[in-house]
Design an enzyme around this catalytic site. Structure first.
Site, PDB file in Angstrom:
ATOM      1  N   CYS A  75      10.667  -5.342   6.054  1.00 17.08           N
ATOM      2  CA  CYS A  75      10.062  -4.264   5.258  1.00 17.08           C
ATOM      3  C   CYS A  75       9.555  -4.908   3.969  1.00 17.08           C
ATOM      4  O   CYS A  75      10.374  -5.341   3.146  1.00 17.08           O
ATOM      5  CB  CYS A  75      11.082  -3.163   4.964  1.00 17.08           C
ATOM      6  N   HIS A 166       2.839  -5.015  14.687  1.00 18.43           N
ATOM      7  CA  HIS A 166       1.727  -4.245  14.117  1.00 18.43           C
ATOM      8  C   HIS A 166       0.515  -4.270  15.026  1.00 18.43           C
ATOM      9  O   HIS A 166       0.174  -5.321  15.573  1.00 18.43           O
ATOM     10  CB  HIS A 166       1.339  -4.811  12.743  1.00 18.43           C
ATOM     11  N   ARG A 216       6.368   2.812  12.762  1.00 22.78           N
ATOM     12  CA  ARG A 216       7.445   2.993  13.752  1.00 22.78           C
ATOM     13  C   ARG A 216       8.662   3.556  13.034  1.00 22.78           C
ATOM     14  O   ARG A 216       9.035   3.071  11.978  1.00 22.78           O
ATOM     15  CB  ARG A 216       7.773   1.638  14.378  1.00 22.78           C
ATOM     16  N   CYS A 224       2.620   0.592   3.521  1.00 19.27           N
ATOM     17  CA  CYS A 224       3.424  -0.232   4.440  1.00 19.27           C
ATOM     18  C   CYS A 224       3.102  -1.682   4.118  1.00 19.27           C
ATOM     19  O   CYS A 224       1.970  -2.133   4.357  1.00 19.27           O
ATOM     20  CB  CYS A 224       3.073   0.095   5.892  1.00 19.27           C
ATOM     21  N   GLY A 225       4.076  -2.402   3.558  1.00 22.27           N
ATOM     22  CA  GLY A 225       3.806  -3.770   3.110  1.00 22.27           C
ATOM     23  C   GLY A 225       3.467  -4.701   4.261  1.00 22.27           C
ATOM     24  O   GLY A 225       2.447  -5.398   4.239  1.00 22.27           O
TER      25      GLY A 225
HETATM   26  N1  LIG Z   1       8.539   0.895  10.068  1.00 25.01           N
HETATM   27  C1  LIG Z   1       8.659  -0.572  10.079  1.00 25.01           C
HETATM   28  C2  LIG Z   1       9.722  -1.035   9.047  1.00 25.01           C
HETATM   29  C3  LIG Z   1       9.293  -0.777   7.600  1.00 25.01           C
HETATM   30  C4  LIG Z   1       8.021  -1.483   7.240  1.00 25.01           C
HETATM   31  C5  LIG Z   1       7.305  -0.991   5.987  1.00 25.01           C
HETATM   32  N2  LIG Z   1       7.886   0.090   5.274  1.00 25.01           N
HETATM   33  C6  LIG Z   1       6.950  -2.162   5.055  1.00 25.01           C
HETATM   34  O1  LIG Z   1       6.823  -1.971   3.836  1.00 25.01           O
HETATM   35  O2  LIG Z   1       6.723  -3.289   5.588  1.00 25.01           O
HETATM   36  C7  LIG Z   1       9.051  -1.026  11.484  1.00 25.01           C
HETATM   37  O3  LIG Z   1       9.643  -0.225  12.217  1.00 25.01           O
HETATM   38  O4  LIG Z   1       8.761  -2.188  11.824  1.00 25.01           O
END
Ligand SMILES: N[C@H](CCC[C@H](N)C(=O)O)C(=O)O
Length: 280
Positions: A75, A166, A216, A224-225
């Protein structure tokens, strides 16, 4: 049990942060879902857990759980909040931290301008690393993969792993992008056996882009970083972006840099919103 937490946000992606350096972390998926619930709990996109180091080469372990309860690999916005939390809680006086996630070691640097730079590690560009089951499919000349959707439509996806999966689509206008329709459709495709984060990127110039991400385990977030990193990597590989890009998410601005070979670097904000406790 009474649980103390800190609520934080990075470009509008919001987190419940738990200090597990003094007592072991042991929340059940149900308790995690309750924490993440915006009506019956605290509410957040992800839960971040700060744990003691598990090896001499890192300062801390960094664990991430989506609001829906499952543990995930990375994240990026959370990593910036991680170093802010550690500094504010007096857990370290360092301005540069190395932290280990389930499949990455990240370097986090807090800057004098108040932003945080994260070495996000190198992208993984083979579809199997997401994982994505590519049998019977062929990427086109730009490296985009065709995916037929349940409603008869088809999309072309750039596939990038930042440690988490991604899929990125190009759109002409993010404000008109079919995020709520296409996000769940692509996430549900069996070719993504562990699910996928779905990014919609509008390229404005070689150094500026806008993005929305249907995450996800969280749905659409304000930023979303890892999604911004994956989208910029895809754009650079397609010859559409330069090595340093300002990415405008709905919740804030992120700077993404990638030399085409090594680590992706992300720079952006990290804020503490409030401290609290909850009976779980
Ligand atoms: N939902 C992402 C995790 C959080 C990623 C996002 N909040 C970021 O800032 O990278 C996953 O299931 O892979």
């Amino acid at each position: 049990m009474k649980l103390s937490f800190t609520k934080m946000q990075g470009a509008g992606n919001d987190f419940v942060v738990i200090d597990a350096t003094r007592q072991p972390f042991s929340l059940s998926p149900e308790q995690l879902r309750r924490l993440g619930d915006r009506r019956f709990g605290v509410g957040c996109d992800q839960i971040l857990v700060v744990e003691p180091p598990d090896a001499p080469d890192v300062d801390f372990r960094y664990r991430i759980f989506n609001g829906s309860g499952e543990e995930v690999e990375h994240c990026g916005n959370g990593a910036r909040c991680f170093v802010r939390f550690v500094q504010e809680q007096g857990l370290s006086r360092k301005t540069e931290l190395r932290v280990r996630t389930v499949n990455n070691v990240l370097t986090l640097r807090s800057q004098d301008d108040g932003r945080v730079q994260v070495d996000m590690g190198a992208p993984r560009l083979n579809p199997e690393s997401l994982p994505f089951e590519s049998a019977g499919l062929q990427a086109d000349a730009q490296g985009l993969w065709p995916l037929a959707l349940a409603d008869g439509d088809a999309v072309k996806l750039a596939l990038v792993s930042m440690g988490n999966p991604h899929a990125v689509l190009w759109v002409d206008d993010v404000d008109q992008a079919p995020v709520a329709l296409r996000g769940p459709q692509i996430q549900a495709d069996p070719r993504f056996p562990q699910g996928v984060n779905v990014g919609f990127m509008q390229i404005q110039s070689r150094t500026r882009a806008r993005i929305r991400v249907y995450e996800r385990g969280a749905g659409e977030t304000l930023a979303c970083g890892t999604g911004a990193c994956a989208a910029v990597v895809a754009g650079i590989r397609a010859g559409l972006l330069d090595a340093a890009v300002e990415v405008q998410a709905r919740g804030g601005l992120l700077r993404i840099e990638w030399d085409g070979v090594g680590s992706v670097f992300m720079t952006g904000p990290a804020e503490t919103v409030f401290q609290g406790s909850i009976e779980l």
